[in-house]
Design a protein around this motif. Structure first.
Motif, mmCIF file in Angstrom:
data_model
loop_
_atom_site.group_PDB
_atom_site.id
_atom_site.type_symbol
_atom_site.label_atom_id
_atom_site.label_comp_id
_atom_site.label_asym_id
_atom_site.label_seq_id
_atom_site.Cartn_x
_atom_site.Cartn_y
_atom_site.Cartn_z
ATOM 1 N N GLN A 13 -5.785 61.078 22.845
ATOM 2 C CA GLN A 13 -6.684 59.933 22.701
ATOM 3 C C GLN A 13 -5.982 58.669 23.191
ATOM 4 O OE1 GLN A 13 -7.642 60.159 18.548
ATOM 5 N NE2 GLN A 13 -9.124 61.814 18.808
ATOM 6 N N ASP A 14 -5.905 58.574 24.515
ATOM 7 C CA ASP A 14 -5.171 57.477 25.153
ATOM 8 C C ASP A 14 -5.805 57.193 26.514
ATOM 9 O OD1 ASP A 14 -3.345 55.508 25.528
ATOM 10 O OD2 ASP A 14 -1.574 56.785 25.303
ATOM 11 N N VAL A 15 -5.261 56.203 27.217
ATOM 12 C CA VAL A 15 -5.761 55.823 28.541
ATOM 13 C C VAL A 15 -4.835 56.410 29.598
ATOM 14 C CG1 VAL A 15 -6.406 53.913 30.057
ATOM 15 C CG2 VAL A 15 -6.668 53.678 27.571
ATOM 16 N N TYR A 16 -5.415 57.118 30.572
ATOM 17 C CA TYR A 16 -4.640 57.809 31.601
ATOM 18 C C TYR A 16 -5.022 57.300 32.992
ATOM 19 C CZ TYR A 16 -3.355 61.163 27.981
ATOM 20 O OH TYR A 16 -2.868 61.759 26.843
ATOM 21 N N LEU A 17 -4.053 57.416 33.894
ATOM 22 C CA LEU A 17 -4.309 57.133 35.297
ATOM 23 C C LEU A 17 -4.710 58.430 36.000
ATOM 24 C CD1 LEU A 17 -1.288 54.786 36.082
ATOM 25 C CD2 LEU A 17 -3.677 54.118 35.856
ATOM 26 N N LEU A 18 -5.496 58.300 37.043
ATOM 27 C CA LEU A 18 -5.947 59.464 37.786
ATOM 28 C C LEU A 18 -4.751 60.143 38.458
ATOM 29 C CD1 LEU A 18 -8.864 60.526 38.325
ATOM 30 C CD2 LEU A 18 -8.642 59.559 40.611
ATOM 31 N N PRO A 19 -4.634 61.471 38.363
ATOM 32 C CA PRO A 19 -3.515 62.163 39.032
ATOM 33 C C PRO A 19 -3.484 61.839 40.522
ATOM 34 C CG PRO A 19 -4.708 63.661 37.575
ATOM 35 C CD PRO A 19 -5.506 62.398 37.632
ATOM 36 N N LYS A 20 -2.271 61.673 41.055
ATOM 37 C CA LYS A 20 -2.127 61.284 42.459
ATOM 38 C C LYS A 20 -2.733 62.317 43.408
ATOM 39 C CE LYS A 20 -0.247 57.987 43.234
ATOM 40 N NZ LYS A 20 -0.766 57.895 41.897
ATOM 41 N N LYS A 21 -2.680 63.559 43.029
ATOM 42 C CA LYS A 21 -3.270 64.604 43.861
ATOM 43 C C LYS A 21 -4.771 64.364 44.044
ATOM 44 C CE LYS A 21 -3.136 68.621 46.018
ATOM 45 N NZ LYS A 21 -2.377 68.824 47.250
ATOM 46 N N MET A 22 -5.424 63.867 43.001
ATOM 47 C CA MET A 22 -6.850 63.597 43.068
ATOM 48 C C MET A 22 -7.134 62.396 43.970
ATOM 49 S SD MET A 22 -9.267 63.792 39.699
ATOM 50 C CE MET A 22 -8.393 65.206 39.060
ATOM 51 N N ALA A 64 9.386 68.804 54.406
ATOM 52 C CA ALA A 64 8.978 68.781 53.003
ATOM 53 C C ALA A 64 10.170 68.989 52.086
ATOM 54 C CB ALA A 64 7.924 69.856 52.762
ATOM 55 N N GLN A 65 11.076 69.902 52.494
ATOM 56 C CA GLN A 65 12.272 70.156 51.687
ATOM 57 C C GLN A 65 13.185 68.938 51.677
ATOM 58 O OE1 GLN A 65 14.444 73.593 52.979
ATOM 59 N NE2 GLN A 65 15.898 73.535 51.267
ATOM 60 N N TYR A 66 13.266 68.229 52.808
ATOM 61 C CA TYR A 66 14.104 67.039 52.904
ATOM 62 C C TYR A 66 13.609 65.948 51.951
ATOM 63 C CZ TYR A 66 16.378 62.947 54.963
ATOM 64 O OH TYR A 66 17.112 61.805 55.157
ATOM 65 N N LEU A 67 12.264 65.810 51.813
ATOM 66 C CA LEU A 67 11.678 64.795 50.946
ATOM 67 C C LEU A 67 11.497 65.278 49.511
ATOM 68 C CD1 LEU A 67 8.915 63.381 53.336
ATOM 69 C CD2 LEU A 67 11.096 62.315 52.763
ATOM 70 N N SER A 68 11.756 66.559 49.294
ATOM 71 C CA SER A 68 11.610 67.171 47.965
ATOM 72 C C SER A 68 10.174 67.055 47.448
ATOM 73 C CB SER A 68 12.585 66.532 46.960
ATOM 74 O OG SER A 68 13.920 66.724 47.380
ATOM 75 N N ILE A 69 9.204 67.287 48.344
ATOM 76 C CA ILE A 69 7.795 67.290 47.957
ATOM 77 C C ILE A 69 7.123 68.515 48.561
ATOM 78 C CG2 ILE A 69 7.606 64.768 47.789
ATOM 79 C CD1 ILE A 69 6.297 64.765 50.538
ATOM 80 N N SER A 70 5.936 68.817 48.085
ATOM 81 C CA SER A 70 5.155 69.899 48.672
ATOM 82 C C SER A 70 4.555 69.436 49.987
ATOM 83 C CB SER A 70 4.045 70.324 47.711
ATOM 84 O OG SER A 70 3.130 71.178 48.362
ATOM 85 N N LYS A 71 4.476 70.324 50.961
ATOM 86 C CA LYS A 71 3.915 69.962 52.257
ATOM 87 C C LYS A 71 2.415 69.667 52.164
ATOM 88 C CE LYS A 71 3.563 73.185 55.326
ATOM 89 N NZ LYS A 71 3.902 74.275 56.259
ATOM 90 N N HIS A 72 1.792 70.039 51.058
ATOM 91 C CA HIS A 72 0.375 69.779 50.851
ATOM 92 C C HIS A 72 0.122 68.634 49.866
ATOM 93 C CE1 HIS A 72 -0.365 73.436 53.090
ATOM 94 N NE2 HIS A 72 0.375 74.129 52.234
ATOM 95 N N GLY A 73 1.187 67.967 49.463
ATOM 96 C CA GLY A 73 1.045 66.829 48.559
ATOM 97 C C GLY A 73 1.187 67.229 47.098
ATOM 98 N N PRO A 74 1.170 66.281 46.193
ATOM 99 C CA PRO A 74 1.017 64.840 46.453
ATOM 100 C C PRO A 74 2.232 64.247 47.157
ATOM 101 C CG PRO A 74 1.515 65.211 44.137
ATOM 102 C CD PRO A 74 1.324 66.558 44.742
ATOM 103 N N PHE A 75 1.971 63.249 47.988
ATOM 104 C CA PHE A 75 3.017 62.659 48.825
ATOM 105 C C PHE A 75 3.639 61.411 48.189
ATOM 106 C CE2 PHE A 75 -0.009 64.888 51.515
ATOM 107 C CZ PHE A 75 0.827 65.731 52.231
ATOM 108 N N LYS A 76 3.079 60.952 47.104
ATOM 109 C CA LYS A 76 3.626 59.799 46.397
ATOM 110 C C LYS A 76 3.771 60.157 44.922
ATOM 111 C CE LYS A 76 3.486 56.585 49.727
ATOM 112 N NZ LYS A 76 3.089 57.460 50.851
ATOM 113 N N PRO A 77 4.745 59.562 44.244
ATOM 114 C CA PRO A 77 4.897 59.819 42.803
ATOM 115 C C PRO A 77 3.740 59.192 42.021
ATOM 116 C CG PRO A 77 6.414 58.098 43.532
ATOM 117 C CD PRO A 77 5.799 58.663 44.768
ATOM 118 N N ASN A 78 3.567 59.635 40.793
ATOM 119 C CA ASN A 78 2.450 59.155 39.982
ATOM 120 C C ASN A 78 2.532 57.666 39.680
ATOM 121 O OD1 ASN A 78 0.856 61.453 39.701
ATOM 122 N ND2 ASN A 78 2.133 62.262 38.061
ATOM 123 N N TYR A 79 3.745 57.096 39.687
ATOM 124 C CA TYR A 79 3.865 55.671 39.392
ATOM 125 C C TYR A 79 3.555 54.802 40.610
ATOM 126 C CZ TYR A 79 8.504 56.472 41.476
ATOM 127 O OH TYR A 79 9.532 56.841 42.302
#
Length: 577
Positions: free
Chosen positions: A527-536, A560-575
């Motif tokens: 029961q709190d306020v959330y931000l939309l997931p970056k993937k969405m 993708a391995q160099y940036l430590s992210i999935s090649k399909h995203g999300p490409f930015k952190p949640n913050y």
């Protein structure tokens, strides 16, 4: 046989220009005409225009000798023939003019493009659903019914449904994400069993969202979040489509709350989701229907004002359901807030004031995303822009964009236009109004009308004069007048329209947020306020790229391995915002 030309909307070359333009009728001209009449009576001659004389001479030259011999008996006969020809020519001209007049468009038909600016401004208000002058009776007192027998709605006029349907169809062409959602998820019905109570602007764009939610399985009841922004024809089309709508343009404050109450309090119908814009529906349900509020599965809010209210409830431990903060999603901030306001601010100002803004001194209160859009638009017209800001980061951005950051008190005496877009209260007070120059225009681009202190202006010493729909002149005892637009409410949606494509981004985000909250397993959200997931956020953006025939580059596995992210995203952190 040559086709007759249609002058409606044609070029100036197609219009027939008369060879003779009459002079103004003056006393001297009247005396000259009397002298000419007396002279004609003495001579027994009939005066003709040069054009008619040329016509008569040309006709005479074509006569055969036999015809000429017949026509020579006397000069008197020739004069009589000329007089008869003159009368015949006048009749022909009058008949031609009557035919041309009959071809002109009536009020029910299309207007020529060359109508006056003031008429254009008046027409523009009707295009966004202005209050009809044909039926001014309160909608609550009218018993209306759709073609399918639905009576659970309250709008201005159900007979406008056909026109409203055309408006919705046009908006759909510019809202690709929602149409894709209907195709991809329509069969699964991810909102089956959901009962959504909504309080947003009721325009063609939001109608596409409401009907998308219905196509995904939801039952919807809707009220307006702004008393001026409702398009009556669109509300009629929604009602005809089976949606319970309670809204019309020009509601009073009491009407506004009555509509929200009717949206919530329905027989044998309890909402389990809220889609809000401003927090009015959430606050109303929390205060008046606490038992219903506790049963909610989720709340989706898209405005700064509404988010403030949700955080206050959460901080006090009174928020009974998880809430999704759409306002601070990347798609809302980077697209809706800046691009929508960048285009719609000019539309609203031009329709209401017809003012040229080149060289005008404009004060924009707040340099968030909305303020940035407003400044960019007005700067492009050559206005001199000043910015007021409380946040040093936003103030520095304004400085780096070539704008001067000042306090409102410093520049208010010289301002031609003041725009508020802070989301705060009492940004422009009576003290500021008293120091404004005569003719200064004041308007609001924030969600709520609390930014402008209207209560201080409703006094006996100040006179309010309505000069146009949503345009008031507030007159001081010394004759000074300040122009207030939309009574301090949201300018673009109260006085004009907004681009459908930009709203498609926000509407798709709202729809996905509702689907996420409704289908989330127990325990995922508290029961709190959330931000939309970056993937969405990224998914919503990807749905709009085909409109531009855009092709996104795909990362290689190594990248993708160099940036430590999935090649399909999300490409930015949640913050990331």
């Amino acid at each position: 046989m040559a086709k007759e030309k249609n002058h409606i909307g044609g070029s100036w070359e197609d219009l027939a220009v008369p060879e003779y333009f009459p002079e103004p009728y003056t006393e001297e001209r009247a005396e000259e005409e009397e002298e000419d009449t007396e002279e004609a009576a003495r001579d027994g001659a009939v005066k003709c225009s040069p054009t008619l004389l040329r016509m008569l001479k040309a006709a005479e030259s074509r006569w055969t000798p036999r015809d000429r011999d017949k026509a020579e008996p006397s000069k008197l006969g020739r004069k009589v023939s000329e007089a008869e020809a003159l009368k015949t020519n006048m009749k022909i001209q009058l008949n031609d003019q009557q035919e041309e007049f009959n071809k002109l468009p009536t009020k029910a038909g299309p207007r020529p493009l060359s109508h006056s600016v003031s008429q254009s401004s008046a027409d523009s208000f009707s295009s966004v659903g202005s209050v009809s002058s044909e039926d001014e009776s309160p909608p609550q007192k009218k018993l209306q019914k759709t073609s399918k027998g639905l009576t659970d709605f309250c709008i201005k006029n159900i007979k406008q449904a056909a026109f409203g349907r055309k408006e919705i169809d046009i908006a759909q062409q510019e809202m690709p994400a929602l149409m894709i959602l209907r195709k991809r998820a329509g069969g699964e019905k991810p909102l089956a069993g959901a009962k959504v109570a909504g309080c947003t602007h009721i325009t063609a764009h939001t109608a596409v969202l409401i009907e998308t939610l219905a196509a995904l399985g939801a039952q919807c009841r809707w009220a307006a979040c702004n008393i001026f922004s409702t398009q009556n024809s669109v509300a009629a089309a929604l009602a005809e489509g089976g949606i319970s709508v309670f809204a019309w343009k020009g509601e009073s404050e009491d009407d506004f709350l009555w509509c929200i109450d009717r949206c919530v309090a329905a027989d044998s119908w309890e909402p389990n989701l809220i889609l809000d814009d401003g927090g009015d529906l959430t606050q109303w349900m929390y205060k008046k229907y606490p038992s219903l509020f506790k049963k909610l599965k989720g709340i989706v809010e898209e405005s700064v004002t509404g988010i403030y209210r949700l955080y206050q409830l959460s901080k006090a431990g009174k928020l009974c359901a998880p809430a999704m903060n759409v306002n601070d999603s990347v798609t809302k901030q980077k697209f809706d807030s800046i691009y929508c306001c960048k285009e719609s601010i000019l539309d609203g100002l031009k329709r209401t004031t017809d003012v040229m803004f080149g060289g005008k001194q404009v004060v924009v209160c707040g340099y968030g995303e909305v303020g940035k859009g407003c400044c960019a638009a007005l700067k492009g017209l050559g206005a001199v822009i000043y910015v007021t800001e409380v946040d040093p980061i936003c103030a520095l951005q304004a400085c780096m964009d070539g704008l001067r950051v000042v306090t409102l008190s410093e520049v208010i005496r010289h301002a031609d236009l003041v725009i508020t877009c802070t989301g705060n209260k009492d940004v422009v007070t009576r003290e500021h109004f008293d120091r404004m120059r005569s003719g200064c225009i004041v308007c609001n681009m924030g969600h709520s009308n609390t930014e402008i202190d209207l209560a201080s202006l409703r006094t006996s010493e100040l006179k309010w004069h309505r000069v146009r729909p949503q345009v008031d002149h507030i007159i001081w005892p010394d004759g000074k007048r300040v122009v207030l637009l939309a009574e301090g409410r949201l300018l673009n949606l109260s006085c004009s329209t907004v681009p459908s494509f930009v709203l498609s981004v926000t509407a798709a985000t709202q729809a996905l947020a509702l689907i996420e909250l409704y289908n989330a397993p127990a325990g995922r959200y508290k029961q709190d306020v959330y931000l939309l997931p970056k993937k969405m956020d990224e998914y919503v953006a990807s749905l709009h790229l085909p409109m531009f025939d855009a092709h996104v580059t795909e990362l290689t596995d190594e990248q993708a391995q160099y940036l430590s992210i999935s090649k399909h995203g999300p490409f930015k952190p949640n913050y990331y915002r």
